[in-house]
Enzyme design. Sequence first.
Site, PDB file in Angstrom:
ATOM      1  N   ASP A   9      39.346  45.522  38.505  1.00 39.19           N
ATOM      2  CA  ASP A   9      39.651  46.856  38.008  1.00 39.19           C
ATOM      3  C   ASP A   9      38.324  47.438  37.498  1.00 39.19           C
ATOM      4  O   ASP A   9      37.327  46.716  37.397  1.00 39.19           O
ATOM      5  CB  ASP A   9      40.673  46.703  36.867  1.00 39.19           C
ATOM      6  CG  ASP A   9      40.849  47.977  36.061  1.00 39.19           C
ATOM      7  OD1 ASP A   9      41.103  49.025  36.661  1.00 39.19           O
ATOM      8  OD2 ASP A   9      40.710  47.915  34.824  1.00 39.19           O
TER       9      ASP A   9
ATOM     10  N   ASP B 292      37.899  50.715  34.858  1.00 35.68           N
ATOM     11  CA  ASP B 292      37.937  51.202  33.478  1.00 35.68           C
ATOM     12  C   ASP B 292      38.399  50.119  32.516  1.00 35.68           C
ATOM     13  O   ASP B 292      39.456  49.524  32.701  1.00 35.68           O
ATOM     14  CB  ASP B 292      38.888  52.399  33.362  1.00 35.68           C
ATOM     15  CG  ASP B 292      38.323  53.649  34.024  1.00 35.68           C
ATOM     16  OD1 ASP B 292      37.111  53.895  33.903  1.00 35.68           O
ATOM     17  OD2 ASP B 292      39.104  54.380  34.673  1.00 35.68           O
TER      18      ASP B 292
END
Length: 289
Positions: free
Chosen positions: A38, A40
């Site tokens: 991922d 953020d």
Amino acid sequence: MIPELSNPSVCMKDPQRVQKVLQSIAEAGANKLQVISDFDMTLTRFSYNGKRCPTCHNILDNSRAISSECKQKLADLLKTYYPIEIDTSLSVEEKLPLMVEWWTKAHDLLVEQKVRKDQLAEAVHESEARLRDGYEFFFNHLHKHDVPLLIFSAGIGDILEEVIRHFNVFLSNVKIFSNYMDFDESGTLRAFKGELIHVYNKREGALLNTGHFQELRTRPNVLLLGDSIGDLNMADGVQDMQNILKIGFLNDKVEERKQTYLDSYDIVLVKDETMDVPNAIVLYLTGNK
């Protein structure tokens, strides 16, 4: 085996299993490995000096490209939907339609703002965006060993690319799956391209991109990094998977969510703003070279 696994931020439900999986992946070698992450709050910091760091959406929301009226509307959406996103008492199925609603409303607001392509680099440059401490080693080491780094993000791909370009780590082994902007001939935002990727449908994003995973069939071992329960599905497109090790960053609401994370991730990093543990693991998996 890996001294960093004794760091105070590290929690593991089954350390023996972690050792076993690490050993299997290491023995198979770097050419059998892919890293799926991922972006953020996973590759970027959650906070710095006590202040929250921005996500890809926040970078744009906080920039001069957005009017103050629109900023207020986006902040209201966050206040409404973020508590739902992290609410452990709701099932993913219950959250799904609400997440779609949130992302769609936010994207519609951005389109109304007629954001220009040339404003993106400036927005990143002026933002407080920061990659986690130790990011250079993480990106450069994977690149050195030709290990693919696939980044699945519910953020905005154009901003994400600007961030990693800004930190000089947009390397040839990095591939990004995210929400990309569609600009008209004059460079003004007119829509977002393709299927919407939000926090809880990364699995669909992964499966839509099975063509890309096809090229990676010779890499059946996966190191997965995420910071939400939705991130656990990012590797669902991987065919013939042999081993997967999941590292979860638990940045916020630690007490409420710790057990859920321990049940879902192999290694949980509690309020750890560094890449120290992933870096030590990546080094070990590439034969400490």
